[in-house]
Design a protein around this motif. Sequence first.
Motif, PDB file in Angstrom:
ATOM      1  N   ARG A 156      -0.625  -4.817   8.826  1.00  0.00           N
ATOM      2  CA  ARG A 156       0.809  -4.820   8.546  1.00  0.00           C
ATOM      3  C   ARG A 156       1.562  -4.728   9.867  1.00  0.00           C
ATOM      4  NH1 ARG A 156      -1.114  -6.242   4.512  1.00  0.00           N
ATOM      5  NH2 ARG A 156      -0.804  -5.515   2.367  1.00  0.00           N
TER       6      ARG A 156
ATOM      7  N   TYR B 223      -7.325   1.882   0.803  1.00  0.00           N
ATOM      8  CA  TYR B 223      -7.822   0.816  -0.070  1.00  0.00           C
ATOM      9  C   TYR B 223      -8.844  -0.066   0.646  1.00  0.00           C
ATOM     10  CZ  TYR B 223      -3.663   1.786  -2.989  1.00  0.00           C
ATOM     11  OH  TYR B 223      -2.693   2.373  -3.772  1.00  0.00           O
TER      12      TYR B 223
ATOM     13  N   GLU C  36       6.740 -10.145   2.467  1.00  0.00           N
ATOM     14  CA  GLU C  36       5.668 -10.355   1.480  1.00  0.00           C
ATOM     15  C   GLU C  36       5.829 -11.652   0.700  1.00  0.00           C
ATOM     16  OE1 GLU C  36       4.435  -6.935  -0.745  1.00  0.00           O
ATOM     17  OE2 GLU C  36       5.198  -5.575   0.779  1.00  0.00           O
TER      18      GLU C  36
ATOM     19  N   HIS D 102      -5.009  -7.679  -3.006  1.00  0.00           N
ATOM     20  CA  HIS D 102      -4.478  -7.070  -1.772  1.00  0.00           C
ATOM     21  C   HIS D 102      -4.303  -8.113  -0.661  1.00  0.00           C
ATOM     22  CE1 HIS D 102      -4.831  -3.180   0.861  1.00  0.00           C
ATOM     23  NE2 HIS D 102      -3.721  -3.865   1.094  1.00  0.00           N
TER      24      HIS D 102
ATOM     25  N   VAL E  14       2.598   3.881   2.109  1.00  0.00           N
ATOM     26  CA  VAL E  14       1.417   4.441   2.767  1.00  0.00           C
ATOM     27  C   VAL E  14       1.721   5.533   3.806  1.00  0.00           C
ATOM     28  CG1 VAL E  14       1.083   2.678   4.600  1.00  0.00           C
ATOM     29  CG2 VAL E  14      -0.878   3.843   3.592  1.00  0.00           C
TER      30      VAL E  14
ATOM     31  N   ASN F  21      -4.748  -0.978   8.752  1.00  0.00           N
ATOM     32  CA  ASN F  21      -4.465   0.283   8.057  1.00  0.00           C
ATOM     33  C   ASN F  21      -5.347   1.429   8.556  1.00  0.00           C
ATOM     34  OD1 ASN F  21      -2.512  -0.956   6.515  1.00  0.00           O
ATOM     35  ND2 ASN F  21      -3.876  -1.345   4.772  1.00  0.00           N
TER      36      ASN F  21
ATOM     37  N   PRO G 107      -6.159   8.091   0.325  1.00  0.00           N
ATOM     38  CA  PRO G 107      -6.864   7.006  -0.365  1.00  0.00           C
ATOM     39  C   PRO G 107      -6.658   5.640   0.309  1.00  0.00           C
ATOM     40  CG  PRO G 107      -4.848   7.556  -1.553  1.00  0.00           C
ATOM     41  CD  PRO G 107      -4.912   8.486  -0.388  1.00  0.00           C
TER      42      PRO G 107
ATOM     43  N   ARG H   9      -6.855  -2.456  -3.702  1.00  0.00           N
ATOM     44  CA  ARG H   9      -5.704  -2.887  -4.522  1.00  0.00           C
ATOM     45  C   ARG H   9      -6.006  -4.292  -5.053  1.00  0.00           C
ATOM     46  NH1 ARG H   9      -0.091  -3.109  -1.303  1.00  0.00           N
ATOM     47  NH2 ARG H   9       0.264  -1.016  -2.088  1.00  0.00           N
TER      48      ARG H   9
HETATM   49  P1  TYD Z   1       2.477   0.007   1.143  1.00  0.00           P
HETATM   50  O1  TYD Z   1       3.099   1.102   1.910  1.00  0.00           O
HETATM   51  O2  TYD Z   1       2.340   0.149  -0.334  1.00  0.00           O
HETATM   52  O3  TYD Z   1       3.287  -1.320   1.527  1.00  0.00           O
HETATM   53  P2  TYD Z   1       2.949  -2.870   1.190  1.00  0.00           P
HETATM   54  O4  TYD Z   1       2.003  -2.943   0.060  1.00  0.00           O
HETATM   55  O5  TYD Z   1       4.296  -3.350   0.830  1.00  0.00           O
HETATM   56  O6  TYD Z   1       2.431  -3.457   2.467  1.00  0.00           O
HETATM   57  O7  TYD Z   1       1.033  -0.276   1.734  1.00  0.00           O
HETATM   58  C1  TYD Z   1       0.845  -0.580   3.100  1.00  0.00           C
HETATM   59  C2  TYD Z   1      -0.637  -0.873   3.302  1.00  0.00           C
HETATM   60  O8  TYD Z   1      -1.374   0.334   3.055  1.00  0.00           O
HETATM   61  C3  TYD Z   1      -1.173  -1.906   2.329  1.00  0.00           C
HETATM   62  O9  TYD Z   1      -2.134  -2.727   3.004  1.00  0.00           O
HETATM   63  C4  TYD Z   1      -1.844  -1.092   1.261  1.00  0.00           C
HETATM   64  C5  TYD Z   1      -2.341   0.131   2.010  1.00  0.00           C
HETATM   65  N1  TYD Z   1      -2.399   1.362   1.194  1.00  0.00           N
HETATM   66  C6  TYD Z   1      -3.585   2.101   1.110  1.00  0.00           C
HETATM   67  O10 TYD Z   1      -4.600   1.754   1.729  1.00  0.00           O
HETATM   68  N2  TYD Z   1      -3.585   3.224   0.330  1.00  0.00           N
HETATM   69  C7  TYD Z   1      -2.495   3.638  -0.375  1.00  0.00           C
HETATM   70  O11 TYD Z   1      -2.559   4.670  -1.101  1.00  0.00           O
HETATM   71  C8  TYD Z   1      -1.279   2.880  -0.270  1.00  0.00           C
HETATM   72  C9  TYD Z   1      -0.036   3.292  -1.019  1.00  0.00           C
HETATM   73  C10 TYD Z   1      -1.273   1.744   0.526  1.00  0.00           C
END
Ligand code: TYD
Length: 336
Positions: free
Chosen positions: A213, A206, A126, A275, A189, A248, A204, A272
């Motif tokens: 990822r 986003y 990141e 994001h 996630v 995602n 949920p 987010r």
């Molecule tokens: P996360 O697991 O928080 O890891 P990072 O932000 O370090 O990549 O999130 C992974 C992906 O999933 C990121 O693009 C954000 C998305 N996400 C959602 O869509 N919903 C959620 O509730 C969470 C926690 C993450």
Amino acid sequence: MKKALVTGGAGFIGSFFVKVWLKEDSRISIVNLDKLTYSGDLSRLSELQGNSRHSFIKGDICDPKTVRKAMQGCDGVVHLAAESHVDRSLLDAKAFFDSNVYGTYVLLEEARRAGVERFVLVSTDEVYGSRSGKGYFKEKDILNPSSPYSVSKAAADLLALSYVGTHHLPVLVTRGANTYGPYQYPEKVIPLFTTNALTGQKLPLYGDGRQIRNWLYVEDHCRGILHALKKGKTGEVYNISSKTELENIDLTKKLLKILDKPENLIHHVTDRLGHDRRYAIDSSKLRSLGWSEKAKFDTAFRDTLLWYCRNEKWWKAIKEKQEGFTKFYKKAYAGR
Ligand code: TYD
Ligand code: NAD
């Protein structure tokens, strides 16, 4: 190396790292220093009970006295302790700068005093920020982090590297991709969506869910850190990633299919803040030293989900405590 200090070894990746290292190297002894914040959990280390090569100290990396004591007799440090969740850093970044930046500074100073032969800082993909198009970041690319979490990690990462030139501390840095596996705190996630699906709650997702990822199995990440420690060079950075890149939405659909749950559990929610669209790193540098991932995504992902199915007791206790945070988080977000 005979004795090493591992920080954050009661966390998700740190606990696997300690277990992998003890298994792979019969001569190593590990002192495990962890504050046991909300995400630290000693049950991840239960199989090490009675192992004389592992000792645990509950303590804060921001406290020089604690760190000095823990580092006594150690010839290496692998530093994983950190506040690790982007969403939390959007609400309140203070703990991120305390633990991730100041805590790293304390460790570097104490490592300098102790004269360790290796200091590995576990950083993240990141720090490069979002990569549009099809390219991949290499280790020499500039850092462009965008969340308070990734900024705090980038600060720690660069601070550690500065100790090579300024104090001749034998530091190297690994930058790993999104990691998954058993025992991950159910705010990230994969464990969040799995445990929500298993309890009939919405997932949920986003924004449009098209963010990308790279998914790295936890043991492969740990073997990558260990490989860099053993074969890497002082002052160098090593990216660690797999070959699995997923949007995602596709990850979520795969997850629901494996759990045999309906897609109408997917709930598109407000994106987010800030994001990052895509994380993408090139790990050919570490591969050229002989590291490669062992896990096949489809199998490791399925096995990970099955682990959550079989270990309800572990995550249900956490989710009950977490309820308060989730409500607070939703309220804070709704107010924006
Ligand atoms: P996360 O697991 O928080 O890891 P990072 O932000 O370090 O990549 O999130 C992974 C992906 O999933 C990121 O693009 C954000 C998305 N996400 C959602 O869509 N919903 C959620 O509730 C969470 C926690 C993450
Ligand atoms: P985690 O939140 O599961 O574990 C972090 C651990 O650090 C916890 O046990 C916590 O108690 C401990 N800790 C936090 N602050 C501390 C302090 N001040 N003093 C001592 N201990 C403290 O996180 P994780 O997912 O296992 O991540 C471990 C490391 O790997 C972090 O440095 C993170 O930035 C990095 N990383 C994580 C990922 C990922 O996808 N999870 C990817 C790349 C890099």
